[in-house]
Motif scaffolding. Structure first.
Motif, mmCIF file in Angstrom:
data_model
loop_
_atom_site.group_PDB
_atom_site.id
_atom_site.type_symbol
_atom_site.label_atom_id
_atom_site.label_comp_id
_atom_site.label_asym_id
_atom_site.label_seq_id
_atom_site.Cartn_x
_atom_site.Cartn_y
_atom_site.Cartn_z
ATOM 1 N N ILE A 214 -10.817 -4.196 10.328
ATOM 2 C CA ILE A 214 -9.496 -4.809 9.641
ATOM 3 C C ILE A 214 -9.995 -6.230 9.247
ATOM 4 O O ILE A 214 -10.617 -6.917 9.740
ATOM 5 N N HIS B 220 0.791 -1.052 -0.017
ATOM 6 C CA HIS B 220 -0.091 0.070 0.005
ATOM 7 C C HIS B 220 0.816 1.292 0.092
ATOM 8 O O HIS B 220 1.756 1.485 0.939
ATOM 9 N N TYR C 84 0.784 1.932 6.319
ATOM 10 C CA TYR C 84 0.645 1.020 7.324
ATOM 11 C C TYR C 84 -0.609 1.296 8.517
ATOM 12 O O TYR C 84 -1.031 2.572 8.591
ATOM 13 N N THR C 85 -0.742 0.557 9.537
ATOM 14 C CA THR C 85 -1.694 0.660 10.475
ATOM 15 C C THR C 85 -1.116 0.563 11.752
ATOM 16 O O THR C 85 -0.219 -0.265 12.123
ATOM 17 N N ASN D 107 1.062 -3.456 5.605
ATOM 18 C CA ASN D 107 -0.168 -3.345 4.724
ATOM 19 C C ASN D 107 0.160 -3.657 3.336
ATOM 20 O O ASN D 107 0.722 -3.084 2.646
ATOM 21 N N THR E 223 -4.898 -5.851 5.165
ATOM 22 C CA THR E 223 -5.508 -4.701 4.608
ATOM 23 C C THR E 223 -6.029 -3.791 5.887
ATOM 24 O O THR E 223 -6.372 -4.660 7.108
ATOM 25 N N PHE E 224 -6.478 -2.466 5.723
ATOM 26 C CA PHE E 224 -7.013 -1.833 6.884
ATOM 27 C C PHE E 224 -8.092 -1.070 6.099
ATOM 28 O O PHE E 224 -7.619 -0.062 5.291
#
Length: 184
Positions: A176, A24, A103-104, A150, A171-172
């Motif tokens: 989630i 991502h 990122y998450t 991600n 993925t987010f």
């Protein structure tokens, strides 16, 4: 959330070969992406460039859009034995200090985040790009906070029968969702 890069651990539950990665990427940049790896965890090696091996670099990459994994055109052939852990560092090198890799926020470094029968992806850190690996880590000071990578890891299992490559996706969105699939 985002930073130039993300360091995280991958554990092979069975023998696998990683063949590719989608990441991502935030929009608004033409990205240059490096993929580095090391045997064992990234913990303790965040600022040690000598511990890492560059698997490849690709430039001129345009994001597929926010929340959409972008294929990284770096062919990989990274074999990981059953029950072995490697660390990956996926980073954009073209704009130090910017949030180019999405990122998450996570909860605890090293915690398993996504897995299937073959692979486990663990929570890691955000890492500001610096060619000597001296960029800042996010969260600063290490645990308990973390950053969840991600993207997608494409891999094949060590089976003797021909297989379609497997994909582990992290993925987010509003919630989630983790998916992993393997077909034979």
């Amino acid at each position: 959330n985002g930073q130039n890069g993300n360091m995280f651990d991958v554990t092979a539950l069975t023998s696998i070969t990683i063949t590719g990665i989608d990441q991502h990427l935030n929009i608004g940049f033409t990205h240059t992406v490096n993929i580095n790896y090391k045997t064992g965890t990234f913990v303790g090696f965040e600022a040690n460039p000598g511990a890492w091996t560059l698997l490849g670099s690709a430039s001129g990459i345009l994001s597929a859009g926010n929340g959409v994994p972008t294929p990284i055109p770096i062919p990989l052939n990274l074999t990981i034995g059953a029950n072995q852990t490697i660390a990956l560092y996926v980073t954009c090198t073209n704009d130090p200090g910017s949030a180019t890799v999405a990122y998450t926020n996570g909860t605890a470094q090293g915690s398993p985040y996504a897995s299937d029968a073959c692979i486990q992806i663990r929570e890691g850190i955000g890492k500001q790009w610096d060619p000597n690996f001296l960029g800042n880590n996010f969260p600063a000071g290490g645990p308990p906070g973390s950053r969840i990578w991600n993207g997608k890891i494409y891999y094949t299992s060590g089976c003797t029968s021909p297989r379609v490559p497997c994909v582990a996706t992290v993925t987010f969105a509003d919630t989630i969702a983790v998916t992993a699939s393997q077909t034979s």
